[in-house]
Design a protein around this motif. Sequence first.
Motif, PDB file in Angstrom:
ATOM      1  N   SER A 256      42.230   4.904  -8.232  1.00 23.56           N
ATOM      2  CA  SER A 256      42.193   3.743  -9.123  1.00 23.56           C
ATOM      3  C   SER A 256      42.328   2.479  -8.292  1.00 23.56           C
ATOM      4  CB  SER A 256      43.334   3.817 -10.137  1.00 23.56           C
ATOM      5  OG  SER A 256      43.397   2.628 -10.897  1.00 23.56           O
ATOM      6  N   ASN A 257      41.393   1.535  -8.501  1.00 20.14           N
ATOM      7  CA  ASN A 257      41.410   0.287  -7.733  1.00 20.14           C
ATOM      8  C   ASN A 257      41.480  -0.904  -8.680  1.00 20.14           C
ATOM      9  OD1 ASN A 257      41.365  -1.325  -5.436  1.00 20.14           O
ATOM     10  ND2 ASN A 257      39.137  -1.424  -5.370  1.00 20.14           N
ATOM     11  N   ALA A 258      42.117  -1.971  -8.210  1.00 20.30           N
ATOM     12  CA  ALA A 258      42.190  -3.206  -8.990  1.00 20.30           C
ATOM     13  C   ALA A 258      40.808  -3.842  -9.089  1.00 20.30           C
ATOM     14  CB  ALA A 258      43.175  -4.176  -8.341  1.00 20.30           C
ATOM     15  N   SER A 259      40.662  -4.774 -10.013  1.00 20.01           N
ATOM     16  CA  SER A 259      39.402  -5.495 -10.179  1.00 20.01           C
ATOM     17  C   SER A 259      39.675  -6.987 -10.257  1.00 20.01           C
ATOM     18  CB  SER A 259      38.680  -5.031 -11.459  1.00 20.01           C
ATOM     19  OG  SER A 259      39.461  -5.335 -12.607  1.00 20.01           O
ATOM     20  N   GLY A 260      38.643  -7.784  -9.996  1.00 18.26           N
ATOM     21  CA  GLY A 260      38.743  -9.228 -10.203  1.00 18.26           C
ATOM     22  C   GLY A 260      39.325 -10.002  -9.032  1.00 18.26           C
ATOM     23  N   VAL A 261      39.635 -11.279  -9.288  1.00 16.82           N
ATOM     24  CA  VAL A 261      40.081 -12.219  -8.255  1.00 16.82           C
ATOM     25  C   VAL A 261      41.579 -12.094  -8.033  1.00 16.82           C
ATOM     26  CG1 VAL A 261      40.119 -14.648  -7.569  1.00 16.82           C
ATOM     27  CG2 VAL A 261      38.299 -13.806  -9.044  1.00 16.82           C
ATOM     28  N   ASP A 262      42.014 -12.190  -6.785  1.00 16.67           N
ATOM     29  CA  ASP A 262      43.442 -12.164  -6.506  1.00 16.67           C
ATOM     30  C   ASP A 262      44.059 -13.534  -6.767  1.00 16.67           C
ATOM     31  OD1 ASP A 262      42.643 -13.705  -4.308  1.00 16.67           O
ATOM     32  OD2 ASP A 262      44.170 -12.832  -3.012  1.00 16.67           O
ATOM     33  N   GLY A 263      45.362 -13.650  -6.572  1.00 16.65           N
ATOM     34  CA  GLY A 263      46.066 -14.885  -6.890  1.00 16.65           C
ATOM     35  C   GLY A 263      45.757 -16.040  -5.974  1.00 16.65           C
ATOM     36  N   GLU A 264      45.240 -15.764  -4.780  1.00 12.06           N
ATOM     37  CA  GLU A 264      44.910 -16.832  -3.839  1.00 12.06           C
ATOM     38  C   GLU A 264      43.475 -17.332  -3.993  1.00 12.06           C
ATOM     39  OE1 GLU A 264      46.991 -16.662   0.303  1.00 12.06           O
ATOM     40  OE2 GLU A 264      46.076 -14.736  -0.105  1.00 12.06           O
ATOM     41  N   ALA A 265      42.724 -16.710  -4.874  1.00 10.86           N
ATOM     42  CA  ALA A 265      41.289 -17.006  -5.031  1.00 10.86           C
ATOM     43  C   ALA A 265      40.554 -16.795  -3.722  1.00 10.86           C
ATOM     44  CB  ALA A 265      41.075 -18.432  -5.526  1.00 10.86           C
ATOM     45  N   ARG A 266      40.970 -15.804  -2.961  1.00  6.46           N
ATOM     46  CA  ARG A 266      40.304 -15.483  -1.700  1.00  6.46           C
ATOM     47  C   ARG A 266      39.689 -14.083  -1.730  1.00  6.46           C
ATOM     48  NH1 ARG A 266      44.345 -19.129   0.109  1.00  6.46           N
ATOM     49  NH2 ARG A 266      43.562 -20.588   1.671  1.00  6.46           N
ATOM     50  N   MET A 267      40.444 -13.126  -2.240  1.00  7.08           N
ATOM     51  CA  MET A 267      39.947 -11.750  -2.262  1.00  7.08           C
ATOM     52  C   MET A 267      39.404 -11.390  -3.637  1.00  7.08           C
ATOM     53  SD  MET A 267      42.366  -9.229  -0.026  1.00  7.08           S
ATOM     54  CE  MET A 267      43.928  -9.664  -0.755  1.00  7.08           C
ATOM     55  N   MET A 268      38.411 -10.527  -3.622  1.00 11.05           N
ATOM     56  CA  MET A 268      37.908  -9.889  -4.837  1.00 11.05           C
ATOM     57  C   MET A 268      38.213  -8.400  -4.724  1.00 11.05           C
ATOM     58  SD  MET A 268      36.273 -11.533  -7.273  1.00 11.05           S
ATOM     59  CE  MET A 268      35.306 -10.171  -7.891  1.00 11.05           C
ATOM     60  N   TYR A 269      38.888  -7.853  -5.722  1.00 10.82           N
ATOM     61  CA  TYR A 269      39.079  -6.405  -5.784  1.00 10.82           C
ATOM     62  C   TYR A 269      37.879  -5.821  -6.524  1.00 10.82           C
ATOM     63  CZ  TYR A 269      43.841  -7.999  -4.874  1.00 10.82           C
ATOM     64  OH  TYR A 269      44.948  -8.622  -4.346  1.00 10.82           O
ATOM     65  N   ASP A 270      37.254  -4.822  -5.931  1.00 16.39           N
ATOM     66  CA  ASP A 270      35.957  -4.391  -6.462  1.00 16.39           C
ATOM     67  C   ASP A 270      35.985  -3.043  -7.167  1.00 16.39           C
ATOM     68  OD1 ASP A 270      36.390  -3.058  -4.075  1.00 16.39           O
ATOM     69  OD2 ASP A 270      34.299  -3.088  -3.465  1.00 16.39           O
ATOM     70  N   ALA A 271      37.122  -2.710  -7.793  1.00 13.07           N
ATOM     71  CA  ALA A 271      37.197  -1.556  -8.696  1.00 13.07           C
ATOM     72  C   ALA A 271      36.580  -0.304  -8.067  1.00 13.07           C
ATOM     73  CB  ALA A 271      36.553  -1.895 -10.037  1.00 13.07           C
ATOM     74  N   SER A 272      35.491   0.203  -8.644  1.00 15.84           N
ATOM     75  CA  SER A 272      34.885   1.464  -8.198  1.00 15.84           C
ATOM     76  C   SER A 272      35.917   2.590  -8.185  1.00 15.84           C
ATOM     77  CB  SER A 272      34.249   1.312  -6.811  1.00 15.84           C
ATOM     78  OG  SER A 272      33.112   0.513  -6.883  1.00 15.84           O
ATOM     79  N   SER A 273      36.742   2.640  -9.231  1.00  9.92           N
ATOM     80  CA  SER A 273      37.636   3.777  -9.388  1.00  9.92           C
ATOM     81  C   SER A 273      36.795   5.035  -9.554  1.00  9.92           C
ATOM     82  CB  SER A 273      38.528   3.567 -10.610  1.00  9.92           C
ATOM     83  OG  SER A 273      39.323   2.411 -10.460  1.00  9.92           O
ATOM     84  N   MET A 274      37.362   6.178  -9.170  1.00  7.47           N
ATOM     85  CA  MET A 274      36.563   7.400  -9.273  1.00  7.47           C
ATOM     86  C   MET A 274      37.430   8.642  -9.278  1.00  7.47           C
ATOM     87  SD  MET A 274      34.791   7.294  -5.552  1.00  7.47           S
ATOM     88  CE  MET A 274      35.731   6.752  -4.131  1.00  7.47           C
ATOM     89  N   VAL A 275      36.825   9.739  -9.700  1.00 15.06           N
ATOM     90  CA  VAL A 275      37.473  11.049  -9.705  1.00 15.06           C
ATOM     91  C   VAL A 275      36.556  12.019  -8.972  1.00 15.06           C
ATOM     92  CG1 VAL A 275      38.377  12.930 -11.114  1.00 15.06           C
ATOM     93  CG2 VAL A 275      38.586  10.564 -11.918  1.00 15.06           C
ATOM     94  N   LEU A 276      37.133  12.768  -8.020  1.00 14.49           N
ATOM     95  CA  LEU A 276      36.362  13.752  -7.263  1.00 14.49           C
ATOM     96  C   LEU A 276      37.067  15.097  -7.299  1.00 14.49           C
ATOM     97  CD1 LEU A 276      36.528  10.877  -5.416  1.00 14.49           C
ATOM     98  CD2 LEU A 276      34.725  12.082  -4.199  1.00 14.49           C
ATOM     99  N   ILE A 277      36.313  16.150  -7.089  1.00  8.56           N
ATOM    100  CA  ILE A 277      36.886  17.484  -6.914  1.00  8.56           C
ATOM    101  C   ILE A 277      36.118  18.192  -5.809  1.00  8.56           C
ATOM    102  CG2 ILE A 277      35.478  18.391  -8.809  1.00  8.56           C
ATOM    103  CD1 ILE A 277      37.699  20.483  -9.274  1.00  8.56           C
ATOM    104  N   ASN A 278      36.836  18.632  -4.808  1.00  4.17           N
ATOM    105  CA  ASN A 278      36.251  19.379  -3.689  1.00  4.17           C
ATOM    106  C   ASN A 278      35.039  18.664  -3.078  1.00  4.17           C
ATOM    107  OD1 ASN A 278      38.172  21.271  -4.428  1.00  4.17           O
ATOM    108  ND2 ASN A 278      36.708  22.563  -5.524  1.00  4.17           N
ATOM    109  N   GLY A 279      35.128  17.335  -2.968  1.00  2.00           N
ATOM    110  CA  GLY A 279      34.064  16.554  -2.349  1.00  2.00           C
ATOM    111  C   GLY A 279      32.980  16.103  -3.296  1.00  2.00           C
TER     112      GLY A 279
END
Length: 725
Positions: A256-279
Amino acid sequence: MSFVTVAAASLPSVPLDFEGNRDRILESIRIAKEKGARLRTGPELEIPGYGCLDHHLEGDTFLHSWEVLAEIISDPVCKDMLIDLGLGVRHRNVRYNCRVLCTYRQIFFIRPKQSLANDGLYREMRHFTAWAKPRTVEDYYLEQIIKDVTGQKKVPIGDAILSTEDTAVGCETCEELFTPRYVSKASTILGSEPTWTACYYSPRSMSLPPTGAFRTWRGEIILNSSASHAELRKLRTRLDLISNSTRKLGGVYCYSNASGVDGEARMMYDASSMVLINGKVMAQSSQFTLKPVDVITATIDIEEVRSFRSSISRNVQAAAQPEFPRIECDIRLSRPADDFYFSDLKPSRQIELKILDPMEEMYMAEAVYLWQYLTRANAGGYFLALSGGLDSCSVATFVFGMARLVLESINAGEKTTLDDLRRVTGEPEFTPKTPQEILGRLLHTCYMGTKNSSTDTRSRAQRLAQKIGAYHSDTNIDETVDAMESIVDQALNFKPKYQVEGGSVAENLAKQNIQARNRMVYSYALAQLSTTSRGLPRAGSSLLLLRGYLTKYDASSGDLAPLGSISKSDAKSFLGWAGEKWDLPILKEFLGAIPTAELLPLSAGVQSDEEEMGLSYDQLSAFGKLRKVEKLGPWSAYLRLLGDWKDLPPRETAELTKRFFRFYAMNRHKATTITPSIHLSAYNPDDNRHDLRPFLYKIWWPYQFSKIDKHVKSLEERSEQEKKH
């Protein structure tokens, strides 16, 4: 068969927005539960917000985080769910970045992060300490507000596995995915879990995934809570690490990854959360989205993990490993086959990883960045000095992309986006039909001409603004410039001249900068008065957008810089892509135009930015990457470029190297005033945050340049000798 449905939530990481973060977390749990999940994980430090920075040092941040956690686990939506939440925890007066595994009115376990990110944009070691006791748990005495909810006095904290009634759950947190670990000889050979004695690196260990997962693979389900930032072309690396880990050692990986702009308006969190099993990838969320809550689920058979692991050559080594601490959990995550048959759930099928094209990635990142910045700042819109050149054109196109994404989100039924648009515009009934309708309210562009401006740039600026729907002004600032020079004359009894008119280099530069800095003052005045003068329903100051090529306290002094760390070559590629995808043929005119600041008299001819700098933009990009990304000084950069630029004589390579580093040292102070900019590549101009090298140098680099000169001379002498023979 034993079917488990797991959920990974992508949420904005909004610092100190405890109420908003709480509501988004609860909504993600509701969505996960509705989709049949019994396990939900979310982003790193999701309760206080990852980007709190030095607020992580404040007691209030810890207090409010526990208060919010108490509210979350008091909500009946958490019943029969295993919930993974992120917050800071103080244990024995040490601050830890932690995961709390809990359910309705009960906490099972607190798991501290063991590898902290402390490079580039990250300063986690300033705020937290890594848990340094492998395979160890201690007692954590709970805050009173949690005791009142759970009835518990203490819970385990440390490095352990959570044992449910039917499986085992382990944790990693963000950086642990990327951090190499010492591994034992047995695990190096066969990929089993490492011991913590007689450990060493060996060449064969490089064939295994360099992640902290080695230590948690006694768990069948691995949770990774992350706040990983976006960089162009970076996502593939992250996804490959995860898929390769599970492919080699087996298991379910819920990331699970964060999304959107951080508090400094410098970084973007780009989500792409995912679920994998055995590759195999079973579910993946969008990389960029305007959704405030985005939840993916996957239903998998735990027996697949057990079968996979028992079929690989790791069993003897795995059996020999010392016991890993386990925390008992009285929740059953799986559904038996009979119950599963009568549910609406279906086993998830393998999908292909979705990796955006770099140009689409740039478009989506910029669009989300600009929209979230605008809505969080609650400003009246954006203002851009549109010069008719490539840089300001790129920024205008980014804002047009924002309007396109906003419209797409609204058309998809996203009520939050429509509500934000109506709030920002002050029009409660506004429902746009085109992106141009949005920009007519939210973007004011202005061409600020002088006697040195050309009709070509003026025309390009006007036609671009018209095409994208921006409100446009066409003005002339000669009177302001003349007035400023008159005041200078009063003070110094001196009238500067351009070089073409017989003036000195200093005079030439001063006359150019008077124009540039007056544009900054003028821009701020227009940005503050734009919405009021136009009689828009919601009058408020607009945010000043910056271009690229800049004078200190001209373009360096806006509110945000969308171009940020995007290279000139990537900006050109993006305009070519957008021109074709969005039917904007006018962008080709900007690509073909000579980059020039137009601060010199037309009688001086058209002098490009590259001519003025004495370096091409491609050469600047090469030097910038060598200096900042690869950490090379003048000598090493020169040696590298001797090989890369073999078509140039060594002396020319040396002169270009010395020119770059001399002007870098002379102008380094400009980075102290740089406007916050989006971080989309490792080459970032924001030196206040990303590069902490000095600002004051001996600009002639006497030792380094002398060494380069001697080397050039020796190469030339050798070349002459070889010609004679």
